[in-house]
Design an enzyme around this catalytic site. Structure first.
Site, PDB file in Angstrom:
ATOM      1  N   GLU A  55      18.277  70.044  77.818  1.00 27.91           N
ATOM      2  CA  GLU A  55      17.730  70.506  76.546  1.00 27.91           C
ATOM      3  C   GLU A  55      16.259  70.171  76.349  1.00 27.91           C
ATOM      4  O   GLU A  55      15.485  70.998  75.874  1.00 27.91           O
ATOM      5  CB  GLU A  55      18.552  69.945  75.377  1.00 27.91           C
ATOM      6  CG  GLU A  55      19.911  70.612  75.205  1.00 27.91           C
ATOM      7  CD  GLU A  55      21.024  70.001  76.031  1.00 27.91           C
ATOM      8  OE1 GLU A  55      20.740  69.153  76.909  1.00 27.91           O
ATOM      9  OE2 GLU A  55      22.196  70.363  75.820  1.00 27.91           O
ATOM     10  N   HIS A  81      28.729  65.091  66.942  1.00 28.95           N
ATOM     11  CA  HIS A  81      28.838  66.552  66.982  1.00 28.95           C
ATOM     12  C   HIS A  81      28.798  67.191  65.601  1.00 28.95           C
ATOM     13  O   HIS A  81      29.221  68.334  65.441  1.00 28.95           O
ATOM     14  CB  HIS A  81      30.126  66.960  67.708  1.00 28.95           C
ATOM     15  CG  HIS A  81      29.944  67.161  69.187  1.00 28.95           C
ATOM     16  ND1 HIS A  81      29.332  66.226  69.979  1.00 28.95           N
ATOM     17  CD2 HIS A  81      30.266  68.192  70.008  1.00 28.95           C
ATOM     18  CE1 HIS A  81      29.309  66.671  71.233  1.00 28.95           C
ATOM     19  NE2 HIS A  81      29.861  67.858  71.274  1.00 28.95           N
TER      20      HIS A  81
HETATM   21  C1  LIG Z   1      23.497  67.214  75.637  1.00 23.65           C
HETATM   22  C2  LIG Z   1      24.641  68.106  75.428  1.00 23.65           C
HETATM   23  N1  LIG Z   1      24.472  69.428  75.553  1.00 23.65           N
HETATM   24  C3  LIG Z   1      25.522  70.263  75.366  1.00 23.65           C
HETATM   25  C4  LIG Z   1      26.736  69.765  75.053  1.00 23.65           C
HETATM   26  C5  LIG Z   1      27.926  70.708  74.814  1.00 23.65           C
HETATM   27  N2  LIG Z   1      28.894  70.509  75.866  1.00 23.65           N
HETATM   28  C6  LIG Z   1      29.909  69.639  75.738  1.00 23.65           C
HETATM   29  S1  LIG Z   1      30.741  69.432  77.160  1.00 23.65           S
HETATM   30  C7  LIG Z   1      29.812  70.558  77.949  1.00 23.65           C
HETATM   31  C8  LIG Z   1      30.066  70.882  79.372  1.00 23.65           C
HETATM   32  C9  LIG Z   1      29.840  69.708  80.214  1.00 23.65           C
HETATM   33  O1  LIG Z   1      30.132  70.007  81.525  1.00 23.65           O
HETATM   34  P1  LIG Z   1      30.351  68.824  82.538  1.00 23.65           P
HETATM   35  O2  LIG Z   1      29.307  67.791  82.374  1.00 23.65           O
HETATM   36  O3  LIG Z   1      30.483  69.444  83.883  1.00 23.65           O
HETATM   37  O4  LIG Z   1      31.714  68.167  82.086  1.00 23.65           O
HETATM   38  P2  LIG Z   1      33.153  68.843  82.006  1.00 23.65           P
HETATM   39  O5  LIG Z   1      33.304  69.369  80.626  1.00 23.65           O
HETATM   40  O6  LIG Z   1      33.241  69.902  83.036  1.00 23.65           O
HETATM   41  O7  LIG Z   1      34.094  67.716  82.249  1.00 23.65           O
HETATM   42  C10 LIG Z   1      28.840  71.068  77.103  1.00 23.65           C
HETATM   43  C11 LIG Z   1      27.855  72.082  77.471  1.00 23.65           C
HETATM   44  C12 LIG Z   1      26.857  68.376  74.892  1.00 23.65           C
HETATM   45  N3  LIG Z   1      28.010  67.807  74.538  1.00 23.65           N
HETATM   46  N4  LIG Z   1      25.807  67.567  75.110  1.00 23.65           N
END
Ligand SMILES: Cc1ncc(C[n+]2csc(CCOP(=O)(O)OP(=O)(O)O)c2C)c(N)n1
Ligand SMILES: [Mg+2]
Lengths: 347, 325
Positions: free
Chosen positions: A60, A129
């Site tokens: 971000e 959140h």
């Molecule tokens: C800094 C940030 N940006 C966006 C999000 C929204 N978000 C929550 S989980 C996620 C996906 C994360 O993917 P990954 O790190 O691969 O973990 P997974 O959910 O696959 O276990 C996103 C985009 C967030 N929580 N934090």
């Protein structure tokens, strides 16, 4: 007039602006995924394809800087975050760079940039959140901060930001997304720094921000049964703030309540109180009252969420107290009135 | 005992099996109960990914520390958390692991080394490194673990963190659960290549890729990394490849969204970490069928107890919102 949901109004604003101006592009985590930021980017994604609407890595802060750099070079970026909270990762680029670049450049490099982010209240979203961070951005010279509360305002303000040479932070509330209202089909703009009167009244000026405008309307109806006539003002943009509109209303009513579902300390409610105290003190007939969140992070448990968020009942009680002479219920008296809520489920 | 031994001993097989089942059955219970709408918080399930949590945490001692993400159930369970307190947290109860303040995305139990979870992607990587710094400065013979997803690789905290941890040779394990997805966006739309373990090379630390559905393989890689960390040789990056069976958040499947097919998901489910371990145990005759059944019954009972505990526990009092600030 035709009615649209809030989310549809945003979506339409994006498509119309991008049709008009080929320099506009849109990016962010999930903007091109099947859910398209709660439906607000699906149409743009379909219309303009991956070149102009693209998903990004979870980076971000750097993406914000990339937006700034591209804005200096003739593009008009839109960066979208599914949660307000993720803006906190981007504070360096927003505050140190976007807000200052043109000033440090002596006006030679404006940064036309729209950053949208959503307040994710409810269903146990908890502390990271669901934050309402408008005051952090409203604090910063060089930024514009908008919080549209109706579909009409959402479309108009977003279209205005697309014509503006400044960086605009648009903070939306998740609970507004399914609300419908009249929205003209053709493009139109709403000037920044112009608030709107949602209800005329003579006894109390109630400045309500974002989703609190809905609680304010409910409260005003309730109060009218008790012969308390509330005037509701929605500032719509927090920076610049429509001082004249707020002050002229206070001069008429002599009483001020501010409803901002954010923290009280150093919040928008502090700023608007200070404005009243500085510029129309002699007109005030009673202490200024503020309806805000509890002074804690957002708890997860649904029973604590109920305590955390103010409702129309908090406003009604505050309004009554201005006339009964009794002190307003203090923060620790909890009002578990059911807040208007058509939002449930995991997201 | 040499933990990185390639033989799977009966003792270890039992430990891994128990750990996997606790993770699995806890979340299967959530799937069952979520429609009742009493679990009122966003839940990110790790069904299908349990091999990573179980493998890594089985290579740790109680004193070792873990830091987790929004998808934190299995990490916390595998570290040895009491399921009662976790289930009660999902129900928003006073007896929950964070007294109803945190919910599903912030599981923890510091007494057993589960130091918490952040819903900000990449948020806990620095915290795990800070804990490792403290362990080193206090000359403790312990390690710290950062669990994160493939999405976190895209955050500055990952790169800045690996740089610092390598520079200071800190006792920390970087465990990347690569499920190839961030919500519905595939890694190919987010990163120029998907071999996350290769990132280690630029920070001069070992990087391994393991099959996250093979709990024993995960265990061995983690045990090697723990040994290295405890010898003062610094951090290791482990990329565990895995598959998220369910939707990003919530109890359902997500093939109706169209970004992956039902066939793909079903194929992935065939490669279940529990099934894989059961097969190995059977083929190599490591444990009897009776023992496995006994473990399974035990876990089922533990889950039932946790649900009863959660449902019967009181909600927090309104005033508790002001506590613990
Ligand atoms: C800094 C940030 N940006 C966006 C999000 C929204 N978000 C929550 S989980 C996620 C996906 C994360 O993917 P990954 O790190 O691969 O973990 P997974 O959910 O696959 O276990 C996103 C985009 C967030 N929580 N934090
Ligand atoms: Mg992932």
């Amino acid at each position: 007039m035709r009615e649209l949901k809030y989310k549809e109004a945003i979506s339409e604003a994006h498509v119309q602006a991008m049709l008009k101006n080929p320099n506009i592009y849109m990016m962010g985590v999930g903007v091109a995924d099947p859910t398209g930021i709660f439906g607000t980017t699906i149409a743009a994604s379909k219309c303009f394809g991956k070149e102009r609407v693209f998903d990004t890595p979870l980076s971000e802060n750097t993406l914000t800087g990339i937006g700034i750099g591209s804005a200096m070079c003739g593009l008009r970026p839109i960066l979208i975050h599914a949660r307000n909270d993720f803006l906190l990762l981007t504070m360096d680029q927003i505050v140190n760079h976007a807000a200052k670049w043109n000033y440090m450049a002596g006006g030679k490099l404006p940064i036309p940039f729209l950053i949208r982010a959503i307040i994710g209240r409810g269903w146990g979203q908890a502390a990271q959140h669901s934050q309402s961070l408008q005051a952090l951005f409203a604090h910063i010279p060089g930024l514009q901060v908008i919080m549209p509360s109706s579909p009409y305002d959402a479309k108009g303000l977003i279209l205005s930001s697309m014509e503006s040479d400044k960086t605009t932070i648009c903070i939306e509330h998740r609970w507004l997304y399914e609300k419908s209202g009249p929205v003209p089909e053709e493009p139109y703009s709403i000037p920044f720094g112009k608030g709107t009167i949602l209800r005329k009244g003579k006894d109390i000026t109630l400045v309500a921000i974002s989703h609190m405008t809905l609680e304010a309307k409910t409260a005003a109806e309730e109060c009218s049964k008790e012969n308390i006539d509330i005037e509701i003002i929605d500032p719509r943009s927090l920076r610049p703030l429509d001082e004249d509109l707020i002050l002229s209303s206070i001069k008429k009513t002599g009483r001020l309540i501010i409803a901002d579902a954010a923290w009280k300390m150093c919040g928008m409610s502090s700023e608007i109180s200070a404005l009243a105290a500085e510029k129309c003190f002699p007109y005030l007939k009673a202490p200024i009252l503020r309806i805000t969140l509890q002074d804690t992070p957002t708890p997860c448990s649904s029973v604590l969420e109920t305590v955390y968020y103010p409702t129309s009942m908090n406003i009604v009680k505050a309004a009554r107290s201005l006339f009964s002479g009794k002190p307003k219920d203090d923060a620790k008296e909890f009002i578990a009135a059911k807040s208007e809520r058509d939002f449930s489920g995991p997201f | 005992m040499n933990k990185s031994n390639s033989q799977l001993s009966p003792e270890l097989a039992q430990k891994l099996y128990l750990s996997l089942l606790r993770c699995r059955k806890f979340e299967e219970k959530i799937v069952e109960l979520y429609p009742q709408q009493e679990i009122r918080c966003p839940t990110h399930l790790s069904l299908g990914q349990e091999g990573v949590a179980a493998g890594v945490c089985s290579a740790l001692e109680k004193e070792d520390l873990i830091f987790s993400t929004h998808r934190c159930h299995s990490h916390t369970i595998a570290k040895g958390a009491d399921l009662k307190f976790l289930m009660a947290e999902l129900y928003g109860k006073k007896t929950g692991c964070s007294k109803g303040k945190g919910g599903s995305m912030h599981f923890l139990q510091p007494e057993i080394g589960a130091m918490g979870a952040s819903a900000i992607v990449g948020g806990t990587i620095p915290l795990a490194i800070g804990a490792a710094l403290a362990l080193k400065m206090k000359s403790k013979n312990q390690v710290s673990v950062a669990f994160f997803g493939d999405g976190a690789i895209e955050q500055g905290t990952f790169h800045e963190g690996l740089n610092f941890a390598s520079l200071k040779k800190l006792p920390v394990l970087f465990i990347c659960e690569n499920n190839g997805l961030a919500t519905c966006t595939p890694i190919s739309s987010r990163q120029p290549f998907s071999d996350i373990y290769k990132r280690a090379e630029s920070y001069m630390i070992p990087g391994n890729q393991v099959d996250g559905t093979n709990v024993h393989e995960v265990y061995q890689a983690a045990a090697t990394a723990v040994e290295r960390a405890k010898k003062g040789e610094g951090p290791t990056l482990i990329e565990a490849q895995c598959y998220r069976w369910r939707e990003h958040v919530g109890p359902n499947f997500d093939y109706q969204l169209g970004f992956r097919s039902k066939e793909d998901v079903e194929k992935a489910i065939e490669k279940c970490p529990i099934k894989c371990l059961e097969e190995k145990i059977k083929n190599e005759n490591i444990l009897s069928k009776e023992i496995l059944l006994e473990i399974s019954d035990l876990v089922t009972k533990e889950i039932e107890e946790s649900v009863n505990f959660a449902k019967e526990s009181p909600f927090p009092q309104a005033e508790e919102i002001f506590m613990d600030l």
